[in-house]
Design an enzyme around this catalytic site. Structure first.
Site, PDB file in Angstrom:
ATOM      1  N   GLU A 202       5.861  24.552 -37.359  1.00 20.14           N
ATOM      2  CA  GLU A 202       4.604  24.693 -38.097  1.00 20.14           C
ATOM      3  C   GLU A 202       3.853  25.911 -37.609  1.00 20.14           C
ATOM      4  O   GLU A 202       3.215  26.616 -38.375  1.00 20.14           O
ATOM      5  CB  GLU A 202       3.738  23.448 -37.930  1.00 20.14           C
ATOM      6  CG  GLU A 202       2.607  23.339 -38.982  1.00 20.14           C
ATOM      7  CD  GLU A 202       1.342  24.087 -38.601  1.00 20.14           C
ATOM      8  OE1 GLU A 202       0.525  24.354 -39.492  1.00 20.14           O
ATOM      9  OE2 GLU A 202       1.148  24.428 -37.431  1.00 20.14           O
ATOM     10  N   GLU A 203       3.948  26.166 -36.302  1.00 14.73           N
ATOM     11  CA  GLU A 203       3.189  27.268 -35.689  1.00 14.73           C
ATOM     12  C   GLU A 203       3.910  28.607 -35.843  1.00 14.73           C
ATOM     13  O   GLU A 203       3.355  29.634 -35.485  1.00 14.73           O
ATOM     14  CB  GLU A 203       2.950  26.977 -34.197  1.00 14.73           C
ATOM     15  CG  GLU A 203       2.251  25.651 -33.904  1.00 14.73           C
ATOM     16  CD  GLU A 203       0.754  25.677 -34.226  1.00 14.73           C
ATOM     17  OE1 GLU A 203       0.295  26.663 -34.828  1.00 14.73           O
ATOM     18  OE2 GLU A 203       0.071  24.709 -33.881  1.00 14.73           O
TER      19      GLU A 203
ATOM     20  N   ASP B   2       6.116  21.061 -32.518  1.00 19.32           N
ATOM     21  CA  ASP B   2       6.062  22.333 -31.781  1.00 19.32           C
ATOM     22  C   ASP B   2       4.623  22.645 -31.393  1.00 19.32           C
ATOM     23  O   ASP B   2       3.665  22.127 -31.979  1.00 19.32           O
ATOM     24  CB  ASP B   2       6.665  23.482 -32.602  1.00 19.32           C
ATOM     25  CG  ASP B   2       5.959  23.715 -33.928  1.00 19.32           C
ATOM     26  OD1 ASP B   2       5.592  22.735 -34.590  1.00 19.32           O
ATOM     27  OD2 ASP B   2       5.762  24.895 -34.309  1.00 19.32           O
TER      28      ASP B   2
HETATM   29 ZN   LIG Z   1      -1.145  22.171 -35.835  1.00 18.71          ZN
END
Ligand SMILES: [Zn+2]
Length: 377
Positions: free
Chosen positions: A134-135, A69
């Site tokens: 992850e973001e 992502d």
């Molecule tokens: Zn990253």
């Protein structure tokens, strides 16, 4: 010679994948890894796509970890080219995810393909752990995959996370840990009143300010070889009606600690609660949220192999650092794995016109392959 890793990076950037979308990146990667002899599992938790792939039957497990992502591109007018065109211009690869971190993911995939091709009977196991969250909230991503692995008694010995770690030149900095992050939100209650009759009121702001000044002046620890001292910062403060003659009955503040392994949530809270009592503040008036605990890989085979591979591939003597925000390494390190973050230049991450030197993708891929060859031989 075509630059396979750069081409794969461009393809991944063109598959738009703003969190939690994956845009088909993991499907493509899964196909490539399956062709290289990996057993591939697509794990969808909630609205998050994750991928676990492993090659090899037994022995030390080295895992490449990363995310497919990306953060949103922001105003398109700020971009010289479309953020998902993956332009290569004047030696730069430009696009959302060029640095954070589709280049690392592509470099890892190509490194694994070459390594498996050259060493079909290698000892140990090579794995991939990829997520598309992850973001974002990071709940159904790496954290959930680690739980899934735990239920299957699969433990990671060495983990190389592809977060962009480099500062001025590729490989100059590797992250061997991160500080913890703890948030507090205080809502102190007193009694509102007229400033001319303070004995009839109870100024909530006075008590909160005394507590915050006390915490800001406190020296939590001295840090250590790898970590700076723990820092406390007030980020928001609100009280008052706007009128000059009203004593506020409620005062609120938000604050954050970035802390090293000499502290934990309990030690920080214990100190704050003791200071609350000293300032006549109910300890229940503070709400806590732990974003991540600190983690550190102080030494071991992964650090040795990574240092040697960077030196041999680039001539750079790398620096170990724990600076910066937190990363998904926080979910992997507590299982006992040695964890390092090594990736491309990070000076344009999350910015418009995110870019890295185009040649660095292949160079990074060769460093990754070298690390694998040193650990699984
Ligand atoms: Zn990253």
């Amino acid at each position: 010679m075509t630059d396979e890793a750069l081409e794969l990076t461009r393809t991944l950037i063109q598959r738009e994948s703003v969190t939690p979308a994956d845009g088909g990146c993991q499907k493509l990667i899964g196909e490539r890894l399956a062709a290289a002899g990996f057993a591939v599992e697509h794990l969808r938790f909630g609205e998050v796509d994750n991928l676990w792939a492993v090659a090899g039957d037994s022995g030390p497990l080295l895992c490449f970890a990363g995310h497919t992502d990306v953060v949103p591109p922001g105003p398109l007018d700020d971009w010289a080219q479309g953020p998902f065109e993956a332009t290569v211009e004047d030696g730069w690869l430009i696009g959302r995810g060029a640095a954070d971190m589709k280049s690392s993911v592509a470099a890892m995939v190509c490194a694994a393909e070459r390594f498996r091709d050259r060493h079909p009977d290698h000892p140990g196991r090579l794995a991939f752990l990829l997520t598309s969250d992850e973001e974002g909230p990071a709940v159904d991503g790496t954290r959930a995959v680690m739980q899934w692995l735990g239920e299957r008694d699969i433990t990671i010995d060495y983990c190389l996370v592809g977060e962009p770690s480099s500062s001025d030149t590729l490989g100059d900095t590797v992250k061997n840990g991160r500080r913890g992050s703890l948030n507090g939100h205080a809502r102190v209650k007193g009694r509102q009143g007229h400033v001319a009759y303070p004995h009839k009121a109870d100024n909530a702001l006075h008590r909160l300010l005394a507590l915050l000044a006390d915490l800001a002046a406190h020296r939590w620890d001295d840090g250590d070889e790898f970590f700076p001292p723990t820092s406390f910062q007030v980020s928001n403060l609100n009280a008052g009606t706007g009128a000059e003659n009203v004593i506020p009955g409620v005062a609120e503040a938000r604050f954050n600690w970035r802390f090293n392994p000499r502290q934990d949530e309990a030690s920080i809270r214990a100190h704050v609660e003791q200071r609350c009592e000293a300032h006549g503040i109910d300890t229940e008036s503070i709400q806590w949220r732990l974003s991540g605990s600190p983690f550190i890989t102080r030494e071991g085979a992964l650090i040795d192999a990574t240092r040697a591979a960077i030196l041999s591939q680039t001539g750079v003597d790398t620096l170990l650092s724990t600076a910066g925000g937190t990363s998904d390494g926080r979910f992997i390190a507590p299982t006992g794995a040695q964890v390092l973050e090594l990736g491309p230049l990070n000076d344009t991450i999350h910015q418009a016109n995110e870019r890295i030197p185009a040649e660095d993708v292949a160079r990074l891929s060769h460093i990754y392959e070298d690390i694998v060859a040193r650990l699984l031989n």
